[in-house]
Write an enzyme that holds these catalytic residues in place. Structure first.
Site, PDB file in Angstrom:
ATOM      1  CD  GLU A  43      22.335   5.393  18.385  1.00 44.71           C
ATOM      2  OE1 GLU A  43      23.471   4.918  18.254  1.00 44.71           O
ATOM      3  OE2 GLU A  43      21.865   6.242  17.612  1.00 44.71           O
ATOM      4  CD  GLU A  68      18.253  -0.437  12.862  1.00 46.04           C
ATOM      5  OE1 GLU A  68      18.432   0.711  13.302  1.00 46.04           O
ATOM      6  OE2 GLU A  68      17.243  -0.757  12.190  1.00 46.04           O
ATOM      7  CG  ASP A 117      11.838   5.367  11.850  1.00 44.05           C
ATOM      8  OD1 ASP A 117      12.741   5.958  11.241  1.00 44.05           O
ATOM      9  OD2 ASP A 117      11.798   4.131  11.982  1.00 44.05           O
ATOM     10  CE  LYS A 121      -0.508   8.431   6.733  1.00 47.28           C
ATOM     11  NZ  LYS A 121      -0.491   7.252   5.895  1.00 47.28           N
ATOM     12  CB  THR A 191      23.447  10.319  14.219  1.00 44.47           C
ATOM     13  OG1 THR A 191      22.496  11.108  13.484  1.00 44.47           O
ATOM     14  CG2 THR A 191      23.273  10.571  15.707  1.00 44.47           C
ATOM     15  CD  GLU A 192      25.647   6.668  10.440  1.00 39.06           C
ATOM     16  OE1 GLU A 192      24.871   6.781  11.428  1.00 39.06           O
ATOM     17  OE2 GLU A 192      26.546   5.799  10.381  1.00 39.06           O
ATOM     18  CE1 TYR A 193      18.950   7.813   8.664  1.00 43.19           C
ATOM     19  CE2 TYR A 193      17.130   9.358   8.415  1.00 43.19           C
ATOM     20  CZ  TYR A 193      17.704   8.128   8.156  1.00 43.19           C
ATOM     21  OH  TYR A 193      17.039   7.214   7.379  1.00 43.19           O
ATOM     22  CD  GLU A 194      23.707  15.556  15.364  1.00 46.49           C
ATOM     23  OE1 GLU A 194      23.752  14.403  15.862  1.00 46.49           O
ATOM     24  OE2 GLU A 194      23.995  16.563  16.018  1.00 46.49           O
TER      25      GLU A 194
HETATM   26  N1  SAM Z   1      20.031   6.827  14.730  1.00 47.78           N
HETATM   27  C1  SAM Z   1      20.470   6.807  13.345  1.00 47.78           C
HETATM   28  C2  SAM Z   1      20.891   8.191  12.923  1.00 47.78           C
HETATM   29  O1  SAM Z   1      20.561   9.160  13.625  1.00 47.78           O
HETATM   30  O2  SAM Z   1      21.583   8.317  11.901  1.00 47.78           O
HETATM   31  C3  SAM Z   1      19.376   6.230  12.440  1.00 47.78           C
HETATM   32  C4  SAM Z   1      18.115   7.035  12.335  1.00 47.78           C
HETATM   33  S1  SAM Z   1      16.879   6.205  11.345  1.00 47.78           S
HETATM   34  C5  SAM Z   1      15.778   7.476  10.899  1.00 47.78           C
HETATM   35  C6  SAM Z   1      15.917   5.355  12.583  1.00 47.78           C
HETATM   36  C7  SAM Z   1      16.441   3.948  12.828  1.00 47.78           C
HETATM   37  O3  SAM Z   1      15.701   3.392  13.931  1.00 47.78           O
HETATM   38  C8  SAM Z   1      16.244   3.013  11.665  1.00 47.78           C
HETATM   39  O4  SAM Z   1      17.460   2.349  11.389  1.00 47.78           O
HETATM   40  C9  SAM Z   1      15.171   2.051  12.134  1.00 47.78           C
HETATM   41  O5  SAM Z   1      15.274   0.765  11.563  1.00 47.78           O
HETATM   42  C10 SAM Z   1      15.394   2.041  13.641  1.00 47.78           C
HETATM   43  N2  SAM Z   1      14.192   1.705  14.425  1.00 47.78           N
HETATM   44  C11 SAM Z   1      12.968   2.238  14.274  1.00 47.78           C
HETATM   45  N3  SAM Z   1      12.102   1.698  15.151  1.00 47.78           N
HETATM   46  C12 SAM Z   1      12.820   0.804  15.884  1.00 47.78           C
HETATM   47  C13 SAM Z   1      12.479  -0.068  16.957  1.00 47.78           C
HETATM   48  N4  SAM Z   1      11.219  -0.151  17.412  1.00 47.78           N
HETATM   49  N5  SAM Z   1      13.438  -0.845  17.493  1.00 47.78           N
HETATM   50  C14 SAM Z   1      14.717  -0.779  17.004  1.00 47.78           C
HETATM   51  N6  SAM Z   1      15.096   0.028  15.981  1.00 47.78           N
HETATM   52  C15 SAM Z   1      14.153   0.815  15.434  1.00 47.78           C
END
Ligand code: SAM
Length: 217
Positions: A43, A68, A117, A121, A191-194
């Site tokens: 993941e 992460e 994320d 933009k 997931t947490e965000y879901e």
């Molecule tokens: N997947 C989790 C959830 O659904 O609850 C977290 C979602 S959170 C919006 C996005 C996560 O992706 C963040 O913790 C961020 O630090 C990580 N992330 C973003 N770009 C990344 C990258 N290039 N490599 C590794 N992690 C990344």
């Protein structure tokens, strides 16, 4: 989500046995790390780890690696893994920009992207984890029958991801714009965000894409 300022988070990452240091040294040899030949699923952007820790508990016959970028976020997943000590789970603090330096060609069976994320933009589109640059890296590290599973509540990001996949020769094997209304919801691991976004009433989109082109030799 970017809890960057937890004191000592980065130092903890350097000494904790559940965090794989210098993961690129294991490129092409992850089965040695796990001590078996079972499939490897990763993941990218695992956040606090609810999704991957649940999968790892449910499926002891599959190896999971959580990736992460930020130590302070990964620390939350690490705390849970220290309690559970799941033998089929490893964690990496790493930026997926160079994910193909960590995994060998065809080494990964499945890639999960959850609520990545959105980088709304246009000038930041290349940073989206479903942009063509990232898809090209995934195509390298995925096994021939491998797939990418992506969930989001962000419709613009979802539309972009569908377009990028189609434009770059991937096959769409599953798509929904309301996962929680589908029969698949029964087996869906959230997931947490879901949990947060669906509690607000946002429908959850999901796509599964596969590579339909032979890997270049
Ligand atoms: N997947 C989790 C959830 O659904 O609850 C977290 C979602 S959170 C919006 C996005 C996560 O992706 C963040 O913790 C961020 O630090 C990580 N992330 C973003 N770009 C990344 C990258 N290039 N490599 C590794 N992690 C990344």
């Amino acid at each position: 989500m970017r809890l960057r300022n937890i004191p000592g988070a980065r130092e903890e990452m350097l000494v904790n046995p559940f965090i794989v240091q210098e993961p690129a040294r294991l490129r092409g040899r992850w089965h040695e790390e796990f001590g078996n030949d079972r499939p490897i699923r990763i993941e990218i952007g695992m956040g606090k780890g609810q999704f991957l820790l649940t999968l790892a508990q449910r499926n002891p016959g599959i190896n999971y690696i959580g990736i992460e970028k930020y130590s302070s976020v990964l620390l939350r997943a690490l705390t849970k893994q220290e309690e559970l000590k799941l033998p089929n789970l490893r964690l990496i603090r790493y930026d997926a920009e160079t994910i193909d330096e960590v995994f060998g060609d065809g080494e990964v069976d499945r890639i999960y992207l959850n609520f990545s994320d959105p980088w709304p933009k246009d000038r930041h589109a290349k940073r989206r984890l479903t942009s063509d640059r990232f898809l090209a890296r995934y195509a390298k590290i995925l096994a021939a029958a491998g797939c990418v599973e992506f969930k989001t509540d962000n419709v613009d990001l979802f539309d972009f991801s569908l377009e990028e996949a189609a434009a770059n020769g991937w096959t769409l094997s599953y798509v929904t714009r309301d996962l929680h209304s589908e029969p698949e919801a029964e087996t869906n691991v959230t997931t947490e965000y879901e949990d947060r976004f669906s509690a607000k009433g946002n429908p959850i989109c999901k796509m599964i894409i596969t590579r339909d082109q032979p890997r270049e030799q």
